[in-house]
Design an enzyme around this catalytic site. Sequence first.
Site, mmCIF file in Angstrom:
data_model
loop_
_atom_site.group_PDB
_atom_site.id
_atom_site.type_symbol
_atom_site.label_atom_id
_atom_site.label_comp_id
_atom_site.label_asym_id
_atom_site.label_seq_id
_atom_site.Cartn_x
_atom_site.Cartn_y
_atom_site.Cartn_z
ATOM 1 N N SER A 80 0.812 -1.231 0.000
ATOM 2 C CA SER A 80 0.000 0.000 0.000
ATOM 3 C C SER A 80 0.837 1.270 0.000
ATOM 4 C CB SER A 80 -0.937 -0.030 1.199
ATOM 5 O OG SER A 80 -1.731 -1.184 1.096
ATOM 6 N N ARG A 105 7.413 6.350 -4.311
ATOM 7 C CA ARG A 105 8.047 6.906 -3.106
ATOM 8 C C ARG A 105 7.400 6.272 -1.889
ATOM 9 N NH1 ARG A 105 4.160 9.990 -4.740
ATOM 10 N NH2 ARG A 105 5.373 10.537 -6.568
ATOM 11 N N ASP A 128 -4.088 -1.282 -1.240
ATOM 12 C CA ASP A 128 -5.198 -1.579 -0.317
ATOM 13 C C ASP A 128 -6.534 -0.976 -0.793
ATOM 14 O OD1 ASP A 128 -4.249 0.973 0.233
ATOM 15 O OD2 ASP A 128 -4.051 0.695 2.396
HETATM 16 C C1 BGC Z 1 -0.277 5.178 0.321
HETATM 17 C C2 BGC Z 1 -1.375 4.512 -0.450
HETATM 18 C C3 BGC Z 1 -2.312 3.783 0.496
HETATM 19 C C4 BGC Z 1 -2.779 4.681 1.613
HETATM 20 C C5 BGC Z 1 -3.640 3.962 2.612
HETATM 21 C C6 BGC Z 1 -0.856 6.020 1.443
HETATM 22 O O1 BGC Z 1 0.183 6.550 2.208
HETATM 23 O O2 BGC Z 1 0.514 5.979 -0.517
HETATM 24 O O3 BGC Z 1 -0.847 3.620 -1.397
HETATM 25 O O4 BGC Z 1 -3.409 3.319 -0.232
HETATM 26 O O5 BGC Z 1 -1.659 5.223 2.276
HETATM 27 O O6 BGC Z 1 -3.001 2.873 3.172
#
Ligand code: BGC
Length: 482
Positions: A149, A164, A202
């Site tokens: 995620s 990143r 996610d």
């Molecule tokens: C991430 C996402 C993720 C979200 C919730 C963010 O910091 O970049 O990819 O879906 O957090 O977990």
Amino acid sequence: MPLGSFQDVPKDLAKEIENLEKQFTVDTAKLKEITDHFKNELEKGLSVEGGSIPMNPTWVMAFPTGHETGTYLALDMGGTNLRVCEITLTEQKSEFDIIQSKYRMPEELKTGDADELWEYIADCLHQFIETHHGDPSKLDKLPLGFTFSYPATQNYIDEGVLQRWTKGFDIDGVEGHNVVPMFEAAIARRGVPIKLSALINDTTGTLIASAYTDTKMKIGCIFGTGCNAAYMEDCGSIPKLAHMNLPPDTPMAINCEWGAFDNEHKVLPRTPYDVIIDKDSPRPGQQAFEKMIAGLYLGEIFRLVLVDLHDNHETPIFANQDISKLRKAYSLDSSFLSAIEEDPFENLSETFELFQTKLDISPNGPELELIRRTAELIGTRAARLSACGVAAISKKKGYTNCHVGADGSVFNKYPHFKARGAQALREILDWPEKKDPKEEDPIEILAAEDGSGVGAALIAALTLQRVKAGLMHGILHPENFK
Ligand code: BGC
């Protein structure tokens, strides 16, 4: 314990409260302005030039029908825990069985060494398989959906180049690289019998898992340690994929990565506290929207406000008290704010105790009122800004009547988050007042199904199906799908 009557908050403190209210309140007009800009930024992210919201195509190219079957492993590398699940999608429509184990992500792994991270993940998987299946060396390879995620570029569903780190992660040597070979090398070293079928976000998992049981679900959101959303776009509306010549009406789930909204600071009403959060984070200039909303930051915003009111104001709060514990960055998480907002007592005695036990501070009555109001302001701002993202996707897609599946600690546990978000959506989208409080809103944000478990399994199943049907777009290693 001090029992101040909140009617007689001293003038200076009342002024501070008023000042905070000004800084943290987002009125309807501002919500609408943010939403309009947000919608444009979503479009920009899909364009060839791109924008600050990544709008990552995920190669999840269908909603589930409810008739998917099979047994899959799912690995969820979230911000806080590592979870391994085995999910069986049963013959019965939209039903599943699940077994799972959770492993705490050691804090030091988040800023440690890449090899240690992958070894730790491989160890957890090994342990899970050994517990539930016996000797891993005697098993056929199981298909796995890996919920990773973080923003990742995916030219294929079975790769993910980390754009990143977010959520406070800062591990060298991963950004700019495809994480799948790193993961696979670690599991091969550990002898874990797995073949990766899909790397997913996610939010995409949440979207797909929610749509499995409710066909009205059109958007999947996470409001947790981080925040983000996914929705289903038509390939014809994704100019940056035009070179692939996909049929224009083919669906493609987009992981928005909307945490990056307004990285250029054009519309979000940032306070000096938001500026500090950003400056002191491992990735300054990134995730501007997320840093005002997500669970990782809410407690820290609150802490910065209190320290400022102690240090820099004419009538300091907590005068002559030792606030050294409060000075520790990230020492308060969003559950601390939740507890304050949930304090049922008029004299805020639970909040008083919380401050005493956790921070060695004894706030007086008026200070307790300021504390409560500050928590409310921060929590309310987060919920209202979140609604702008949901409204922006809905407006872009022309959704006027749908369900949005949401998951994450802030959505599930933060008091009033849902009601405050729903109220903001109503203001942005100009819905008339409800006649009956039980009536559904036209766009209703509901608790989602388990995205990183069931969602990951469903995406693995959908991908296997797609490969079987010879639809090979976005598949790097077809051999893994046999
Ligand atoms: C991430 C996402 C993720 C979200 C919730 C963010 O910091 O970049 O990819 O879906 O957090 O977990």
